[in-house]
Design an enzyme around this catalytic site. Structure first.
Site: not given
Length: 710
Positions: A561, A647, A681
């Site tokens: 991320s 995501d 995600h």
């Protein structure tokens, strides 16, 4: 087995478009991939998946071995320690062969107390068990499944629970009558993570706007259609999101409005759910505060954590009041003053005690104040290890006189204790079992300090086999994150055992942008100081190499991320330091994304990264480090990027464009992209699928720095 060197990598088509801001032009050859519905985009992602599968075929045995090792070290049929609540013991359990857990309860015997939870059988369901939610049943027929918020109404015994079967974090909420086991007619669609009951008939929840910002709070009356729900709060400023919750005292419902740096709280009594929300302190830019309700000496107080008097926060209190009747923050009675070396993270309030969490010396700590006889002093919980993580909670009940203390470290499997506040006595309830045996003495963990280019002292956590030969460079995996004031705290991992047992050192660079060393540590790794995050990480790599701990040809880096942004930046800035880089859902095209206010979660990010849309200085600074835009014709480490099509936090298009540009531009390095076509995600769902995915990722890294294939 060897990899076929003649296997052709996908070559993405180039459809140049020019991005123009502040008189600066950037030609983007791969922005066309943003069209998620385009057959060309899907075909490219599928071609990359096929290529990655072919290029990693030789890792199947290693991946399978790691999966088997993890599976053998996890007690697949297991139960959590029961929690006493409203006359029932609540617990979760898992069953061997099932991907998801079950949420259950058991009627408590007369006189049951939280200090001595019941013991559940090693196998099978205890007699009289009620299964509240079986996620295995709910997940049937879905490739992806996750449960969001879950909330039980204490008065009506109705359970509200949200389900997401796509990965976009918009949940469909159902209601189950736990007395009958039947689902009620009520349904709520498009709900975010917050669900909060208020009395027997009302539930509050939040929804998101088109930019995936939690912007509205709604009140639903049971027995009525969602179309009749009442909008009780709407935050129009795109920098802010909203959440809703209640105090443990069950006296107040709070709506918290929060940006990255600024907050505002609104409140209404739980006994008046149709009442009007009342504001506490009006929002002031860069003033962050959090409020809870305490009752001390029979009087009601607001317990307030705020940064109005110092960057590392202060904890104080005042009598319950509203708006203009509240004192200024610097007029609160101070319970824990601001200190330069202590970052106060906030309290949990119970009837008889207050628990506060804080950080000192890069370690999260906790202290407890007994308030049965009035305001007292905080007593810190002390532990022997150098590196550890502690969490303190309680029974969910306001009246709890027993707290649950969780403890773990890099070498200590997680433990759960009951802590009796009145005596300071600990009672071990459960320790994470590692089937097949685990000997903590075979592993060691310690802290190093590395000097950054500007003199900052960077903490580095190092974990390895105790018998590893340290007289020579060893394969090492260096992990980093460094954003949002998130701290990478010590925890035990059975996956890490598979890494270390193959001779690999695991290291964590606690770089600036994280929260390990206080608020200034975060502030000096964001906005126009973001490059400190990258240079800190490189400095740690350089130190490990200089001291002979590792060497570039056996050093890998990993981040996900915002940590994936870190991976992309160091790949451009210091490619010769690393043999391989793994980037999960990486935020590698930040400037393009942050320039698009219509994208999910963009405007709220301006206080973290800066606002390049309006400010050319920010634009130029971000352009100077954005990984995608700074790919050049140089030799790169081998790179594995992982993403998910659904995501909503870091769109799949970022790693897809990055890998395409690396392959077209770099003069050396192998670049792989793996896209989960039905996930969000967090990647795939279900514990076995998650273990297999993690085993694949570890196998790729281990192979790169050790050469092992089994």
């Amino acid at each position: 087995m060897t990899v076929d060197p003649s296997l052709a990598a996908p070559r993405a088509a180039q459809h140049p478009v020019t991005r123009s801001f502040h008189g600066r032009d950037f030609v983007d050859d791969y922005e066309w991939m943003r069209d998620k519905e385009s057959p060309e985009t899907i075909a490219y992602l599928e071609a990359e998946n096929a290529y990655t599968e072919a290029r990693t075929e030789h890792l199947q045995q290693l991946s399978e071995n790691i999966f088997a090792e993890v599976k053998s070290r996890v007690k697949e049929t297991d139960m959590s320690v029961p929690v006493l609540r409203d006359g029932y013991w609540y617990y979760g359990r898992t069953e061997e062969g099932k991907s998801y857990g079950l949420s259950c309860r058991l009627k408590a015997a007369e006189g049951a107390e939280a200090w001595s939870p019941i013991e559940l059988p090693e196998e099978g369901a205890p007699e009289g068990e009620e299964v509240l939610l079986d996620s295995n049943v709910l997940a049937e027929g879905h490739e992806f499944f996750q449960v969001g918020a879950v909330a039980r109404n204490r008065e009506t015994d109705v359970l509200a629970f949200g389900v997401d079967t796509v990965g976009d974090e918009r949940f469909e909420v159902s209601f189950k009558d736990l007395k009958t086991g039947e689902l009620l007619a009520d349904r709520l669609d498009g709900v975010y993570y917050y669900l909060t009951w208020a009395g027997p008939n009302y539930i509050f929840y939040t929804t998101v706007d088109e930019a995936w910002r939690s912007d509205k709070v709604w009140r639903h009356k049971m027995g009525t259609p969602q179309s009749e729900d009442v909008l009780v709060f709407h935050e129009e400023d795109a920098r802010f999101g909203v959440g809703v919750g209640t105090t443990k005292s069950r006296e107040f419902l709070f709506v918290q409005v929060q940006s990255k740096t600024t907050t505002e709280a609104w409140v209404v009594g739980l006994d008046n759910p149709e009442g009007e929300l009342r504001r506490l302190w009006e929002r002031r830019q860069d003033v962050d505060y959090d409020v809870d309700h305490a009752v001390v000496g029979g009087k009601d107080y607001w317990l307030v954590t705020h940064n109005a008097t110092g960057a590392n926060y202060e904890l104080g209190y005042c009598p319950v009041a509203y708006g203009a009747d509240l004192p200024e923050f610097d007029q609160l009675t101070v319970l824990m003053p601001h200190e330069e070396t202590v970052r106060i993270e906030g309290p949990a309030v119970y009837r008889d005690q207050i628990v506060v969490g804080y950080r000192r010396g890069g370690i999260g700590r906790a202290a407890i104040m007994d308030v049965r006889e009035g305001w007292g002093e905080f007593k810190e919980l002390e532990f022997d290890e150098e590196l550890y993580e502690v969490s303190v909670g309680g029974a969910p009940d306001w009246e709890a006189d027993v707290l649950r203390v969780g403890y773990t470290s890099y070498t200590q499997p997680s433990q759960l204790f009951n802590y009796r506040v009145t005596s300071g006595e600990y009672k071990l309830l459960k320790e994470q079992e590692v089937p097949g045996g685990y000997d903590a003495s075979q592993y060691v963990a310690h802290r190093e300090w590395v000097t950054a280019p500007d003199g900052a002292q960077i903490p580095v956590s190092i974990v390895r086999r105790a018998d590893l030969d340290m007289s020579k460079p060893n394969p090492t995996l260096l992990y980093g994150y460094g954003s949002y004031e998130v701290s990478m705290d010590p925890y035990f991992s059975v996956f890490r055992l598979s890494l270390m047992d193959r001779g690999v050192i695991f290291a964590v660079a606690h770089v600036r942008g994280g929260g390990e060393m206080g608020r200034a540590w975060y502030d000096n790794g964001k906005l126009l100081h973001k490059k400190n995050t990258f240079t800190d990480f490189i400095a740690v790599a350089d130190d490990l190499i200089a001291r002979g701990v590792t060497a570039p040809e056996v050093l890998a880096a990993e981040g996900g991320s915002a940590g994936g942004l870190l991976m992309g930046a160091v790949a451009n800035m210091a490619p010769e330091r690393f043999r391989a880089i793994q980037a999960s859902v990486p935020f590698v095209d930040p400037l393009t994304s942050i320039l698009m206010p219509e994208l999910p979660l963009t405007v709220v990010e301006w206080e973290e990264w800066g606002d390049p849309f309006h400010d050319p200085t920010v634009y130029d600074y971000m352009a100077s480090y954005a990984p995608y835009e700074n790919v050049t014709a140089q030799n790169y480490p081998d790179i594995l990027a992982l993403t998910s099509l659904n995501d909503t936090r870091v769109l799949y298009v970022e790693p897809a464009k990055w890998i395409a540009k690396l392959r077209a531009t770099a003069t050396g390095g192998e670049f792989l992209l793996k896209t989960e076509m039905v996930a969000g995600h967090g990647g795939v769902s279900g514990r076995y699928a998650q273990w297999r995915q993690a085993a694949f990722e570890y196998a790729w890294t281990i192979n790169k720095i050790t050469g092992l294939t089994a």
